[in-house]
Design an enzyme around this catalytic site. Structure first.
Site, PDB file in Angstrom:
ATOM      1  N   ARG A   1       6.277  -2.921   5.460  1.00  0.00           N
ATOM      2  CA  ARG A   1       7.233  -2.852   4.367  1.00  0.00           C
ATOM      3  C   ARG A   1       8.358  -3.842   4.608  1.00  0.00           C
ATOM      4  O   ARG A   1       8.759  -4.067   5.757  1.00  0.00           O
ATOM      5  CB  ARG A   1       7.888  -1.461   4.298  1.00  0.00           C
ATOM      6  CG  ARG A   1       7.119  -0.418   3.557  1.00  0.00           C
ATOM      7  CD  ARG A   1       7.042  -0.724   2.062  1.00  0.00           C
ATOM      8  NE  ARG A   1       6.252   0.283   1.382  1.00  0.00           N
ATOM      9  CZ  ARG A   1       4.921   0.233   1.243  1.00  0.00           C
ATOM     10  NH1 ARG A   1       4.237  -0.779   1.727  1.00  0.00           N
ATOM     11  NH2 ARG A   1       4.272   1.182   0.590  1.00  0.00           N
TER      12      ARG A   1
ATOM     13  N   GLU B   1      11.806  -7.442  -2.123  1.00  0.00           N
ATOM     14  CA  GLU B   1      10.743  -8.073  -2.918  1.00  0.00           C
ATOM     15  C   GLU B   1      10.764  -7.531  -4.356  1.00  0.00           C
ATOM     16  O   GLU B   1      11.147  -6.380  -4.555  1.00  0.00           O
ATOM     17  CB  GLU B   1       9.364  -7.848  -2.259  1.00  0.00           C
ATOM     18  CG  GLU B   1       8.936  -6.399  -2.199  1.00  0.00           C
ATOM     19  CD  GLU B   1       7.665  -6.200  -1.388  1.00  0.00           C
ATOM     20  OE1 GLU B   1       7.544  -6.745  -0.279  1.00  0.00           O
ATOM     21  OE2 GLU B   1       6.797  -5.464  -1.867  1.00  0.00           O
TER      22      GLU B   1
ATOM     23  N   HIS C   1       2.587  -9.292  -1.179  1.00  0.00           N
ATOM     24  CA  HIS C   1       2.234  -7.873  -0.994  1.00  0.00           C
ATOM     25  C   HIS C   1       0.804  -7.593  -1.501  1.00  0.00           C
ATOM     26  O   HIS C   1       0.598  -6.769  -2.395  1.00  0.00           O
ATOM     27  CB  HIS C   1       3.259  -6.979  -1.724  1.00  0.00           C
ATOM     28  CG  HIS C   1       3.333  -5.601  -1.123  1.00  0.00           C
ATOM     29  ND1 HIS C   1       4.502  -4.879  -1.024  1.00  0.00           N
ATOM     30  CD2 HIS C   1       2.374  -4.807  -0.590  1.00  0.00           C
ATOM     31  CE1 HIS C   1       4.260  -3.705  -0.470  1.00  0.00           C
ATOM     32  NE2 HIS C   1       2.970  -3.645  -0.188  1.00  0.00           N
TER      33      HIS C   1
END
Ligand code: 8YV
Length: 337
Positions: free
Chosen positions: A241, A270, A288
């Site tokens: 993360r 993000e 991601h």
């Protein structure tokens, strides 16, 4: 004919998965993924019984305030730091995630980033595409660092961490890990992994993969101090993360050559990415996508749909969502099956 329950899906999903939902419930699907304000989320959730949400949808007490109808939230991801589970539980709303189905695909991607960063695959490709390969390349150009035979460090040793570790054997690597709790001996043996203190992990790892959940304790688990303890030839991989790594400190370490390279799939804040990272040739950056294989994303979407239907009392698992995060929430809302 209108059905007894309505659900909201916060982004487009595979048509066959939406079709499964539509067999049992009325479905409204957003045409694209977008960052929504708490007010927008509150409005979307006000008149539905359940929702499928993703990591960009932060569901907390503020978003739930005044909502008397919502009964289930199905998260599209194994990590669920976007959900305030205690707030959902207090409101009697069932929460689910998508474990297991993405473990192997996500572990594969950790290796993709590790190898790409160590062997400079992306910067070499950019150079070639720019038409700069015109002969006269030196024998000592494009030197990367080796992966095989080295010591692989893993911070966070849940299902994905273990899957990353198992792949280490194929590269003749020694695997060391740190996790709050040590794995049972049999699992350590099977993963060929040795538990070490975090400080030792940082010092000994030739390459370090981060696979821990994000929470207050893991915020900036890798910051300026930790980076100082790593080897200057090391590659750091973050598939966990954003926020686990201090991205600004990492950019400085990479720029100053205090770390060989990084492979990053997740970022603080993000979809924004720290501009200092974007400028670095020794950082491999991806948006991601660690779980993004066709099979796995379909399986995640299907599991989220199965969870949601089950939580609302429909389908083969009615009343028993396969990956329930808060069993204590069940039965708190009136009319729940
Ligand atoms: C994302 C993930 O869900 O499962 C997780 O926790 O981070 C990923 O699988 C996926 O990339 C969508 O953002």
């Amino acid at each position: 004919m209108s059905k007894s329950h309505s659900v909201w899906v916060s982004r487009p999903l595979f048509p066959e998965v939406l079709a499964t939902l539509a067999q049992y419930v009325d479905v409204s699907v957003e045409p694209k993924e977008s960052k929504r304000t708490p007010e927008q989320l509150r409005a979307k959730l006000a008149h539905v019984d359940g929702a499928i949400v993703g990591l960009g949808d932060r569901i907390d007490a503020g978003v739930l305030a005044g909502n008397r109808r919502l009964r289930a939230i199905a998260n599209l991801g194994v990590g669920y730091n976007n959900l305030d589970v205690p707030a959902l539980t207090a409101a009697g709303i069932v929460a689910t995630n998508t474990p297991d189905v993405l473990t192997q695909t996500t572990a594969d991607y950790a290796w993709a980033l590790l190898l790409a960063a160590a062997r400079r695959v992306c910067s070499a490709e950019r150079w070639l595409r720019a038409g700069r390969w015109r002969g006269g390349m030196r024998f000592d150009d494009w030197l990367g660092v080796d992966v095989h035979g080295k010591t692989l460090g893993i911070l966070g040793m849940g299902r994905i961490g273990q899957a990353v570790a198992r792949r280490g054997a194929g590269f003749d690597m020694k695997v060391i890990y740190h996790n709050r709790s040590r794995l049972p001996d049999a699992v350590e043996r099977e993963c060929r992994a040795e538990w070490v203190e975090k400080s030792e992990l940082l010092k000994r790892a030739d390459h370090l993969v981060l696979v821990l959940p994000y929470n207050a304790q893991s915020h900036h688990a890798i910051g300026a101090t930790e980076l100082e303890h790593m080897k200057p030839t090391a590659v750091l991989v973050n598939i966990a993360r954003g926020g686990i790594v201090d991205d600004a400190a990492l950019a400085v370490a990479l720029r100053e050559g205090r770390l060989a390279a990084a492979g990053l799939d997740v970022f603080e804040g993000e979809p924004s990415v720290n501009p200092a990272l974007r400028e670095l040739d020794n950082a491999v950056l991806s948006p991601h996508i660690a779980s993004a294989s066709a099979d796995t994303r379909r399986a995640m979407a299907q599991l989220a749909a199965d969870n949601l239907l089950a939580a609302l009392g429909h389908g083969p698992n009615a009343g028993h969502p396969p990956s329930l995060l808060n069993p204590e929430a069940r039965g708190r809302r009136t009319g729940e099956t």
